[in-house]
Design a protein around this motif. Structure first.
Motif, PDB file in Angstrom:
ATOM      1  N   ASN A 130       0.835  -1.199   0.000  1.00  0.00           N
ATOM      2  CA  ASN A 130       0.000   0.000   0.000  1.00  0.00           C
ATOM      3  C   ASN A 130       0.870   1.249   0.000  1.00  0.00           C
ATOM      4  O   ASN A 130       1.856   1.337   0.736  1.00  0.00           O
ATOM      5  N   VAL A 131       0.504   2.213  -0.821  1.00  0.00           N
ATOM      6  CA  VAL A 131       1.269   3.449  -0.949  1.00  0.00           C
ATOM      7  C   VAL A 131       0.986   4.347   0.254  1.00  0.00           C
ATOM      8  O   VAL A 131      -0.164   4.636   0.579  1.00  0.00           O
ATOM      9  N   LEU A 132       2.050   4.813   0.908  1.00  0.00           N
ATOM     10  CA  LEU A 132       1.917   5.712   2.055  1.00  0.00           C
ATOM     11  C   LEU A 132       2.329   7.133   1.708  1.00  0.00           C
ATOM     12  O   LEU A 132       1.712   8.087   2.177  1.00  0.00           O
ATOM     13  N   ALA A 133       3.352   7.289   0.911  1.00  0.00           N
ATOM     14  CA  ALA A 133       3.825   8.623   0.512  1.00  0.00           C
ATOM     15  C   ALA A 133       4.846   8.456  -0.607  1.00  0.00           C
ATOM     16  O   ALA A 133       5.445   7.388  -0.772  1.00  0.00           O
ATOM     17  N   GLY A 134       5.052   9.531  -1.386  1.00  0.00           N
ATOM     18  CA  GLY A 134       6.044   9.486  -2.451  1.00  0.00           C
ATOM     19  C   GLY A 134       6.306  10.876  -2.995  1.00  0.00           C
ATOM     20  O   GLY A 134       5.467  11.771  -2.857  1.00  0.00           O
ATOM     21  N   ASN A 135       7.478  11.071  -3.598  1.00  0.00           N
ATOM     22  CA  ASN A 135       7.782  12.384  -4.159  1.00  0.00           C
ATOM     23  C   ASN A 135       7.363  12.451  -5.631  1.00  0.00           C
ATOM     24  O   ASN A 135       6.855  11.478  -6.199  1.00  0.00           O
ATOM     25  N   ILE A 136       7.573  13.601  -6.243  1.00  0.00           N
ATOM     26  CA  ILE A 136       7.111  13.829  -7.613  1.00  0.00           C
ATOM     27  C   ILE A 136       7.793  12.880  -8.587  1.00  0.00           C
ATOM     28  O   ILE A 136       7.154  12.329  -9.497  1.00  0.00           O
TER      29      ILE A 136
END
Length: 260
Positions: A130-136
């Motif tokens: 599951n995706v929690l955070a990410g940059n551009i």
């Protein structure tokens, strides 16, 4: 419980830490009486006394949470102190945190680090993908993944995945084997039930899962990605590691990718 340390003929009994010892220290640091702590937590003063003296069994999570809420009102506990109390009460790992709980546990400093990693792509996942955070840069490299919310779902359900992953078959096979390894490491693998039912709708996933292959993600690997807009193909050096989360240790995976 204590251990004996011998030092040139001298014997010293060193007490091992207990939930009661730490609870008493934290309570006294906040100048809270047992009666005040007990009243605010909804338990009896005699129960708190027995906890501190080790005369009771392990407290439930509801009791530990109530005790911590009371102490927080006087002086907030640190993440380390909260985790330590959970550990000593035998509550660490007693349940799998939700995606929202994991997202809320990520500090502002860690989120800023994702931005600072630019131009490298960086993201945080839980062990279920599951995706929690990410940059551009990460969002651009994996278009649609943020919206999908889960790495495995995106790889099988979104046609874009095969467009930007030229080695899709190899990468997906590895990912499925890693998923099997993660599931096998859990005391209660049923927490993956919903994800497995969803992925089971995809014939390709069923085929790969049926092979029985198991693996564990290496700390460093290479991966090829194609820019969806320009068609440019790049090879990335991917570094993976567990984020040292005080509240949920062993649940958050940090990923950083640098073009090589």
């Amino acid at each position: 419980m204590s251990i004996r340390v011998t030092n040139i003929g001298e014997h010293h009994d060193l007490a091992l830490p207990t939930f009661g010892d730490v609870l008493r220290r934290l309570r006294e640091e906040r100048r809270l009486s047992r009666e005040r702590l007990a009243f605010s937590a909804g338990v009896s003063a005699s129960y708190v006394t027995q906890l501190e003296k080790g005369g009771k069994g392990k407290p439930t999570q509801a009791v530990v949470d109530a005790l911590m809420r009371c102490m927080n009102q006087r002086n907030p506990l640190s993440d380390t102190e909260r985790r330590y109390l959970y550990d000593l009460a035998g509550l660490t790992g007693s349940g799998y945190p939700t995606v929202d709980e994991l997202k809320k546990s990520i500090s502002a400093d860690v989120l800023r680090m994702l931005v600072m990693y630019r131009p490298r792509m960086a993201a945080l996942y839980d062990t279920r993908g599951n995706v929690l955070a990410g940059n551009i840069e990460w969002a651009q490299a994996f278009p649609g993944l943020s919206e999908s919310g889960n790495l495995y779902r995106w790889m099988f359900a979104d046609p874009v995945a095969q467009q930007v992953m030229p080695d899709w078959e190899i990468d997906v096979r590895q990912s499925v084997s890693w998923l099997r390894g993660v599931v096998g490491s859990l005391a209660d693998p049923t927490v993956f039930g919903a994800l497995m039912r969803e992925l089971g709708e995809f014939e390709e996933f069923r085929r790969l899962w049926a092979t029985g292959e198991v693996g564990y993600a290496p700390p460093v690997r290479t991966m090829r990605l194609r820019d969806r807009d320009t068609g440019e193909l790049k090879t990335y050096r991917i570094q993976m590691g567990m984020l040292d989360s005080a509240n949920y240790p062993g649940h958050i995976v940090a990923t950083v990718g640098l073009p090589s």
